[in-house]
Enzyme design. Structure first.
Site, short mmCIF file in Angstrom:
data_model
loop_
_atom_site.label_atom_id
_atom_site.label_comp_id
_atom_site.label_asym_id
_atom_site.label_seq_id
_atom_site.Cartn_x
_atom_site.Cartn_y
_atom_site.Cartn_z
N LYS A 47 1.84 11.68 4.63
CA LYS A 47 0.90 11.68 3.51
C LYS A 47 0.21 13.03 3.30
CE LYS A 47 1.49 7.41 2.19
NZ LYS A 47 2.10 7.09 0.88
N SER A 261 6.44 1.16 10.40
CA SER A 261 7.26 1.41 9.21
C SER A 261 8.41 2.35 9.55
CB SER A 261 6.41 1.99 8.07
OG SER A 261 5.94 3.28 8.37
#
Length: 300
Positions: A47, A261
């Site tokens: 991110k 994830s």
């Protein structure tokens, strides 16, 4: 050459080869599985790329300047990356998230000076996003909005995709990525397929009852605005138990401690490696596993 600031250390992350995790049958097929190690970014997740791209884009358009307030709905890595870069670049940050957000993540945002607003658990991240939009409309700050901001996938088209292509020497045959906002898979897919349209792009979603941070199983009518169905060739689902098992095995067998994830993407990549030949399969390792100790997924 000027010195760097923290946000400008984002990117140029390595590809890590999986060795002990690869089945003999996959080796005999001359396959290679590589993980894109995004934990090397300054706030330890993929991110950082997205937040830097969104802030850069807003600054270039004259929408924000240092001293302004940035608003975002996030209960995870985007919030941490935004808080860090806001601190570095002279912005205030307001982060809105459900009240059940992990305490470690909340502390990680607050330590950078972010203001934290908690919303009812029952409303989830969608309620938090609605509140962020409302606050932005009321002039309380500028919302970056990772779910609809084209600068999200553009970050990966401009940086992540080219890095993968160069590091794999143009030999990528498959790209596997968990789907959250969908920015990573959209941007990387666009870049790789422009280089070689035969590259297969596989998205990974959680099974219905799985609780996997960073992944969302979107109904088709609720997908983010940045999502383009044409950029994904196939979608696989992974269940909770399989994700937790793979995360623990990656740490024990490869020394790669990642979040669930990333483990899901790895599981799909490894399964794929047993059914193809002469393949170079790249999957995304989005963040570190130590962010999830409080979840109980990694018992000792």
């Amino acid at each position: 050459m000027p010195y760097l600031t923290i946000e400008n250390t984002t990117g140029i992350t390595p590809l890590l080869e999986l060795r002990r995790s690869l089945a003999e049958s996959a080796r005999s097929r001359n396959n290679l599985v590589l993980g894109k190690w995004e934990c090397a970014n300054p706030s330890a997740s993929v991110k950082d790329r997205v937040v830097k791209s969104m802030i850069d884009d807003a600054e270039e358009k004259g929408a924000i300047c240092p001293g302004d307030t940035l608003i975002e709905a996030s209960n995870g890595n985007t919030g941490i990356a935004l808080a860090m870069q806001a601190a570095s670049r002279g912005y205030r940050s307001i982060l809105i998230m459900p009240e059940n957000t992990d305490e470690f993540k909340r502390q990680s945002m607050a330590v950078y000076g972010a203001e934290i607003i908690l919303t009812p658990r029952s409303g989830g991240i969608r309620y938090a996003r609605d509140l962020a939009l409302q606050m932005a409309a009321e002039g309380k700050g500028f919302m970056l909005d990772q779910f609809s901001n084209p600068a999200n996938p553009m970050a990966h088209f401009k940086t992540t995709g080219p890095e993968i292509w160069a590091a794999a020497k143009g030999k990528v045959t498959h790209f596997v990525c968990a789907i959250g906002t969908s920015g990573t898979i959209m941007g990387v897919s666009r870049y790789l397929k422009e280089r070689n349209k035969k590259i297969r792009v596989i998205g990974v979603e959680p099974e219905d009852k799985a609780r996997i941070s960073g992944m969302i199983r979107w109904p088709d009518n609720q997908r983010p605005k940045i999502y383009e169905k044409k950029r994904i060739d196939h979608v696989e689902t992974v269940n909770q138990a399989c994700a937790e098992y793979r995360a623990r095995k990656l740490a024990a067998d490869e020394g790669i401690f990642c979040g669930l994830s990333s483990a899901c993407a790895c599981e799909v990549a490894l399964n794929l490696s047993e059914s193809v030949n002469n393949a170079t399969i790249v999957f995304m390792i989005a963040d570190r596993g130590d962010r999830y100790f409080s979840s109980g997924f990694f018992p000792v």
